[in-house]
Design a protein around this motif. Structure first.
Motif, mmCIF file in Angstrom:
data_model
loop_
_atom_site.group_PDB
_atom_site.id
_atom_site.type_symbol
_atom_site.label_atom_id
_atom_site.label_comp_id
_atom_site.label_asym_id
_atom_site.label_seq_id
_atom_site.Cartn_x
_atom_site.Cartn_y
_atom_site.Cartn_z
ATOM 1 N N ASN A 143 0.834 -1.208 0.000
ATOM 2 C CA ASN A 143 0.000 0.000 0.000
ATOM 3 C C ASN A 143 0.868 1.258 0.000
ATOM 4 O O ASN A 143 0.581 2.226 -0.711
ATOM 5 N N ARG A 144 1.932 1.243 0.811
ATOM 6 C CA ARG A 144 2.798 2.422 0.855
ATOM 7 C C ARG A 144 3.515 2.605 -0.476
ATOM 8 O O ARG A 144 3.695 3.729 -0.940
ATOM 9 N N SER A 145 3.883 1.511 -1.126
ATOM 10 C CA SER A 145 4.501 1.596 -2.449
ATOM 11 C C SER A 145 3.554 2.272 -3.436
ATOM 12 O O SER A 145 3.972 3.114 -4.239
ATOM 13 N N ALA A 146 2.278 1.931 -3.353
ATOM 14 C CA ALA A 146 1.286 2.561 -4.237
ATOM 15 C C ALA A 146 1.205 4.065 -3.982
ATOM 16 O O ALA A 146 1.102 4.858 -4.923
ATOM 17 N N TYR A 164 3.630 5.932 -2.773
ATOM 18 C CA TYR A 164 4.862 6.520 -3.315
ATOM 19 C C TYR A 164 4.786 6.649 -4.840
ATOM 20 O O TYR A 164 5.228 7.640 -5.403
ATOM 21 N N ILE A 165 4.202 5.648 -5.487
ATOM 22 C CA ILE A 165 4.041 5.711 -6.955
ATOM 23 C C ILE A 165 3.164 6.906 -7.318
ATOM 24 O O ILE A 165 3.463 7.647 -8.254
ATOM 25 N N ALA A 166 2.088 7.107 -6.567
ATOM 26 C CA ALA A 166 1.189 8.233 -6.829
ATOM 27 C C ALA A 166 1.925 9.569 -6.699
ATOM 28 O O ALA A 166 1.601 10.531 -7.391
ATOM 29 N N ARG A 167 2.929 9.623 -5.832
ATOM 30 C CA ARG A 167 3.716 10.851 -5.639
ATOM 31 C C ARG A 167 4.967 10.892 -6.535
ATOM 32 O O ARG A 167 5.767 11.798 -6.434
ATOM 33 N N LYS A 168 5.102 9.854 -7.370
ATOM 34 C CA LYS A 168 6.259 9.731 -8.272
ATOM 35 C C LYS A 168 7.581 9.660 -7.505
ATOM 36 O O LYS A 168 8.624 10.094 -7.973
ATOM 37 N N GLU A 169 7.523 9.089 -6.307
ATOM 38 C CA GLU A 169 8.724 8.828 -5.511
ATOM 39 C C GLU A 169 9.162 7.396 -5.823
ATOM 40 O O GLU A 169 8.935 6.460 -5.063
ATOM 41 N N TRP A 170 9.776 7.274 -6.995
ATOM 42 C CA TRP A 170 10.040 5.963 -7.583
ATOM 43 C C TRP A 170 10.976 5.094 -6.752
ATOM 44 O O TRP A 170 10.742 3.885 -6.624
#
Length: 197
Positions: free
Chosen positions: A113-116, A118-124
């Motif tokens: 969930n946290r990865s998702a 981060y993806i939404a914030r473009k924190e790849w």
């Protein structure tokens, strides 16, 4: 093996000579014994039988996860990250006698969930690290590979992203989100290869 004098300082075992919990000079680490002591103290002398789960901790983790999900759905991604991180910290802090599979399951979902978020914030890079953690904890779960593929794609590592998505599809061939992401990634990879010719 040399004998090291111990001392209790601030409720922790340390080497008496250097006052360190982890002492490179004495080549000793007291982290594990201090961790066990902390867990035992938290039970007020009432150590449950092996495999027992303290329900309050599970409730706290579930509450924080749901709070993160609510923030995520509202596109408040930074707040979702904070909530998921709090839940991860609580899950990591489970007493040693509780089943490790429970913690692994909780951590896999929370990191995913946290990865998702981060993806939404473009924190790849952060998304990538969390996705790797998901795969380490729960390899056959397609969601971890999906998140890894998206993170790699965002980092510009298209070939690796395609491979991660293909692996995720092997675990869940019916996943529409992985199929869609794979199609987009393969199209982008073909376009990049055409530019490089």
């Amino acid at each position: 093996m040399s004998v090291v004098d111990l001392q209790i300082a601030n409720d922790k075992v340390v080497c008496a000579q250097h006052k360190n919990e982890v002492c490179s000079e004495c080549n000793q680490s007291f982290l594990e014994i201090n961790d066990l002591t902390r867990h035992l103290k938290s039970t007020n002398g009432q150590v449950p039988p092996p495999g027992a789960v303290l329900p309050l901790r599970s409730q706290q983790i579930a509450k924080m996860r749901e709070e993160g999900n609510t923030f995520f759905r509202a596109q408040r991604h930074q707040e979702a990250i904070v909530a998921y991180t709090n839940a991860i910290n609580i899950a990591f802090d489970r007493p040693l006698w509780e089943p490790t599979q429970l913690a692994r399951e909780e951590l896999a979902v929370l990191l995913c969930n946290r990865s998702a978020a981060y993806i939404a914030r473009k924190e790849w890079v952060n998304a990538y690290v969390d996705a790797e953690g998901v795969i380490e904890l729960k390899r056959p779960w397609s969601k971890g590979h999906f998140r890894l593929g998206r993170a790699l794609f965002g980092m510009g590592r298209l070939e690796e992203g395609v491979e991660a998505l293909k692996l995720g599809l092997m675990f869940d061939p019916e996943s529409a989100e992985i199929q869609k992401a794979l199609k987009e990634a393969e199209t982008a990879l073909v376009a990049e290869e055409a530019l490089n010719e």
